[in-house]
Write a protein that holds these residues in place. Structure first.
Motif, PDB file in Angstrom:
ATOM      1  N   HIS A 149       0.843  -1.184   0.000  1.00  0.00           N
ATOM      2  CA  HIS A 149       0.000   0.000   0.000  1.00  0.00           C
ATOM      3  C   HIS A 149       0.887   1.245   0.000  1.00  0.00           C
ATOM      4  O   HIS A 149       2.097   1.158   0.184  1.00  0.00           O
ATOM      5  CB  HIS A 149      -0.913   0.006   1.235  1.00  0.00           C
ATOM      6  N   GLU A 150       0.265   2.417  -0.192  1.00  0.00           N
ATOM      7  CA  GLU A 150       1.033   3.651  -0.281  1.00  0.00           C
ATOM      8  C   GLU A 150       1.872   3.918   0.962  1.00  0.00           C
ATOM      9  O   GLU A 150       2.933   4.539   0.875  1.00  0.00           O
ATOM     10  CB  GLU A 150       0.083   4.838  -0.525  1.00  0.00           C
ATOM     11  N   ASN A 151       1.405   3.462   2.128  1.00  0.00           N
ATOM     12  CA  ASN A 151       2.157   3.710   3.359  1.00  0.00           C
ATOM     13  C   ASN A 151       3.188   2.624   3.648  1.00  0.00           C
ATOM     14  O   ASN A 151       3.800   2.615   4.718  1.00  0.00           O
ATOM     15  CB  ASN A 151       1.211   3.842   4.550  1.00  0.00           C
ATOM     16  N   GLY A 152       3.403   1.712   2.710  1.00  0.00           N
ATOM     17  CA  GLY A 152       4.434   0.700   2.866  1.00  0.00           C
ATOM     18  C   GLY A 152       3.975  -0.610   3.450  1.00  0.00           C
ATOM     19  O   GLY A 152       4.757  -1.565   3.522  1.00  0.00           O
ATOM     20  N   VAL A 153       2.704  -0.716   3.886  1.00  0.00           N
ATOM     21  CA  VAL A 153       2.190  -1.967   4.440  1.00  0.00           C
ATOM     22  C   VAL A 153       2.033  -2.989   3.311  1.00  0.00           C
ATOM     23  O   VAL A 153       1.425  -2.691   2.280  1.00  0.00           O
ATOM     24  CB  VAL A 153       0.830  -1.746   5.137  1.00  0.00           C
ATOM     25  N   PRO A 154       2.574  -4.188   3.478  1.00  0.00           N
ATOM     26  CA  PRO A 154       2.436  -5.212   2.428  1.00  0.00           C
ATOM     27  C   PRO A 154       0.972  -5.568   2.205  1.00  0.00           C
ATOM     28  O   PRO A 154       0.174  -5.617   3.146  1.00  0.00           O
ATOM     29  CB  PRO A 154       3.205  -6.416   3.003  1.00  0.00           C
TER      30      PRO A 154
ATOM     31  N   GLU B 157      -9.846   2.018   1.680  1.00  0.00           N
ATOM     32  CA  GLU B 157      -8.527   1.369   1.766  1.00  0.00           C
ATOM     33  C   GLU B 157      -7.732   1.923   2.938  1.00  0.00           C
ATOM     34  O   GLU B 157      -7.173   1.171   3.741  1.00  0.00           O
ATOM     35  CB  GLU B 157      -7.751   1.579   0.471  1.00  0.00           C
ATOM     36  N   LYS B 158      -7.695   3.243   3.052  1.00  0.00           N
ATOM     37  CA  LYS B 158      -6.894   3.884   4.092  1.00  0.00           C
ATOM     38  C   LYS B 158      -7.432   3.599   5.485  1.00  0.00           C
ATOM     39  O   LYS B 158      -6.658   3.336   6.425  1.00  0.00           O
ATOM     40  CB  LYS B 158      -6.855   5.394   3.840  1.00  0.00           C
ATOM     41  N   SER B 159      -8.761   3.652   5.638  1.00  0.00           N
ATOM     42  CA  SER B 159      -9.351   3.547   6.974  1.00  0.00           C
ATOM     43  C   SER B 159      -9.595   2.113   7.427  1.00  0.00           C
ATOM     44  O   SER B 159      -9.791   1.872   8.616  1.00  0.00           O
ATOM     45  CB  SER B 159     -10.681   4.307   7.013  1.00  0.00           C
ATOM     46  N   PHE B 160      -9.585   1.160   6.487  1.00  0.00           N
ATOM     47  CA  PHE B 160     -10.004  -0.192   6.869  1.00  0.00           C
ATOM     48  C   PHE B 160      -9.128  -1.297   6.286  1.00  0.00           C
ATOM     49  O   PHE B 160      -8.609  -2.143   7.011  1.00  0.00           O
ATOM     50  CB  PHE B 160     -11.461  -0.400   6.430  1.00  0.00           C
ATOM     51  N   ILE B 161      -8.937  -1.285   4.983  1.00  0.00           N
ATOM     52  CA  ILE B 161      -8.300  -2.419   4.322  1.00  0.00           C
ATOM     53  C   ILE B 161      -6.830  -2.544   4.687  1.00  0.00           C
ATOM     54  O   ILE B 161      -6.324  -3.649   4.922  1.00  0.00           O
ATOM     55  CB  ILE B 161      -8.486  -2.309   2.788  1.00  0.00           C
ATOM     56  N   ILE B 162      -6.132  -1.417   4.790  1.00  0.00           N
ATOM     57  CA  ILE B 162      -4.711  -1.469   5.150  1.00  0.00           C
ATOM     58  C   ILE B 162      -4.528  -2.133   6.509  1.00  0.00           C
ATOM     59  O   ILE B 162      -3.595  -2.912   6.713  1.00  0.00           O
ATOM     60  CB  ILE B 162      -4.096  -0.057   5.138  1.00  0.00           C
TER      61      ILE B 162
ATOM     62  N   ALA C 142      -2.354  -5.376   7.184  1.00  0.00           N
ATOM     63  CA  ALA C 142      -1.233  -5.274   8.125  1.00  0.00           C
ATOM     64  C   ALA C 142      -1.278  -6.390   9.150  1.00  0.00           C
ATOM     65  O   ALA C 142      -0.249  -7.003   9.475  1.00  0.00           O
ATOM     66  CB  ALA C 142      -1.256  -3.912   8.814  1.00  0.00           C
ATOM     67  N   LEU C 143      -2.464  -6.669   9.672  1.00  0.00           N
ATOM     68  CA  LEU C 143      -2.600  -7.737  10.649  1.00  0.00           C
ATOM     69  C   LEU C 143      -2.232  -9.090  10.054  1.00  0.00           C
ATOM     70  O   LEU C 143      -1.565  -9.899  10.692  1.00  0.00           O
ATOM     71  CB  LEU C 143      -4.042  -7.771  11.187  1.00  0.00           C
ATOM     72  N   ASP C 144      -2.656  -9.329   8.826  1.00  0.00           N
ATOM     73  CA  ASP C 144      -2.359 -10.615   8.195  1.00  0.00           C
ATOM     74  C   ASP C 144      -0.873 -10.772   7.910  1.00  0.00           C
ATOM     75  O   ASP C 144      -0.344 -11.884   7.913  1.00  0.00           O
ATOM     76  CB  ASP C 144      -3.149 -10.757   6.897  1.00  0.00           C
ATOM     77  N   ASN C 145      -0.189  -9.655   7.693  1.00  0.00           N
ATOM     78  CA  ASN C 145       1.246  -9.699   7.392  1.00  0.00           C
ATOM     79  C   ASN C 145       2.125  -9.450   8.618  1.00  0.00           C
ATOM     80  O   ASN C 145       3.345  -9.331   8.485  1.00  0.00           O
ATOM     81  CB  ASN C 145       1.574  -8.664   6.301  1.00  0.00           C
ATOM     82  N   GLY C 146       1.492  -9.351   9.790  1.00  0.00           N
ATOM     83  CA  GLY C 146       2.265  -9.218  11.020  1.00  0.00           C
ATOM     84  C   GLY C 146       2.932  -7.879  11.215  1.00  0.00           C
ATOM     85  O   GLY C 146       3.984  -7.781  11.842  1.00  0.00           O
ATOM     86  N   VAL C 147       2.334  -6.804  10.674  1.00  0.00           N
ATOM     87  CA  VAL C 147       2.875  -5.457  10.880  1.00  0.00           C
ATOM     88  C   VAL C 147       2.407  -4.986  12.249  1.00  0.00           C
ATOM     89  O   VAL C 147       1.258  -4.598  12.439  1.00  0.00           O
ATOM     90  CB  VAL C 147       2.410  -4.496   9.769  1.00  0.00           C
TER      91      VAL C 147
END
Length: 276
Positions: free
Chosen positions: A67-72, A108-113, A117-122
């Motif tokens: 994503h734009e903020n770097g989250v996979p 995307e910004k408020s929810f999907i990211i 992030a949780l699924d990718n362990g951020v």
């Protein structure tokens, strides 16, 4: 045309459940299959996601999609990136292209990211108490995976569609607010209609106060946050005593007065440093 939707079996997660919400809305005629059998996950006639190593599987060691903020990106983000416009047209028909683009970005910004992030362990996106992933996983029953998966998808459908509807309503209301906003000074913004204003106001560095009407007939002065999502405002309102002041919050982030004129007067008093 695809023959079926395919994702992995076993324990499910928020990303594959929410991806399924989008895909089952777009392809309601396709059966949904949960398996890791290579013969099924590599079949080009199947729409495969979160498994199989294809376009919509994020588990590859070299996968750099973010994503734009770097989250996979996880499956949800990948599906949203490709199919959000079609999905939104189904949920809220007759939206213009600009509204669709804005809604896609805001959801995307408020929810999907956060889900990705949780699924990718951020770790910075993970709540110490309860997350959407916890809610999704509460449905999991390894003795009856498909039934529990469908329950989770139904639950997630309500969450995502409600988020879309609320985002559209907010963007429409925000547009009305912006169109009617007046800068009294570069530090004071007057809104003759109430509605969402913070995203708009936060882009002006010098802006300190916003004045707007309340539904009860009174007027409100509110401080502009120091940063997005912060409860701290640039200039708190002190506890001033005036007969026309109804209430000032103890933290100083907002105050209520009887008229627009008094709200503007209070704001200018604060800006000028004259609070007597």
């Amino acid at each position: 045309m695809y023959q079926q939707l395919v994702t992995h079996n076993g324990k499910f997660h928020a990303d594959d459940v929410f991806a399924s919400v989008v895909l089952t809305r777009l392809f309601p005629e396709l059966p949904l299959v949960r398996t890791r059998e290579e013969q099924v996950t590599t079949d080009e006639h199947n729409f495969v996601y979160d498994v199989g190593g294809g376009e919509f599987d994020h588990h590859g060691i070299d996968d750099q999609r973010k994503h734009e903020n770097g989250v996979p990106m996880a499956a949800f983000g990948l599906i949203w990136q490709s199919f959000a416009e079609q999905y939104l047209e189904k949920i809220v028909p007759d939206m213009g292209s600009d509204m669709i683009a804005n809604t896609k970005k805001h959801v995307e910004k408020s929810f999907i990211i956060g889900v990705d992030a949780l699924d990718n362990g951020v770790s910075e996106y993970q709540s110490p108490s309860f997350t959407i992933s916890d809610a999704i996983n509460d449905f999991y029953d390894e003795d009856n995976e498909m039934v529990s998966f469908k329950k989770a998808v139904a639950f997630a459908k309500g969450i995502l569609e409600n988020r879309v509807q609320k985002t559209v309503a907010k963007l429409i209301a925000e547009k009305e607010v912006i169109e009617n906003a007046t800068f009294i000074t570069d530090e004071l913004l007057l809104l003759p209609v109430s509605g969402p204003w913070k995203d708009y106001a936060e882009q002006f560095d010098n802006l300190r106060f916003v004045v707007m009407p309340r539904k009860d007939g009174n007027w409100m002065i509110q401080g502009v946050p120091v940063s997005h999502g912060s409860f701290e405002v640039k200039q708190p309102i002190p506890q001033i005593e005036k007969p026309w002041i109804t209430f000032i919050h103890r933290t100083g982030f907002m105050g209520v007065v009887d008229t627009k004129e008094h709200a503007l007067e209070l704001a200018m008093m604060l800006i000028d440093g004259n609070c007597n």
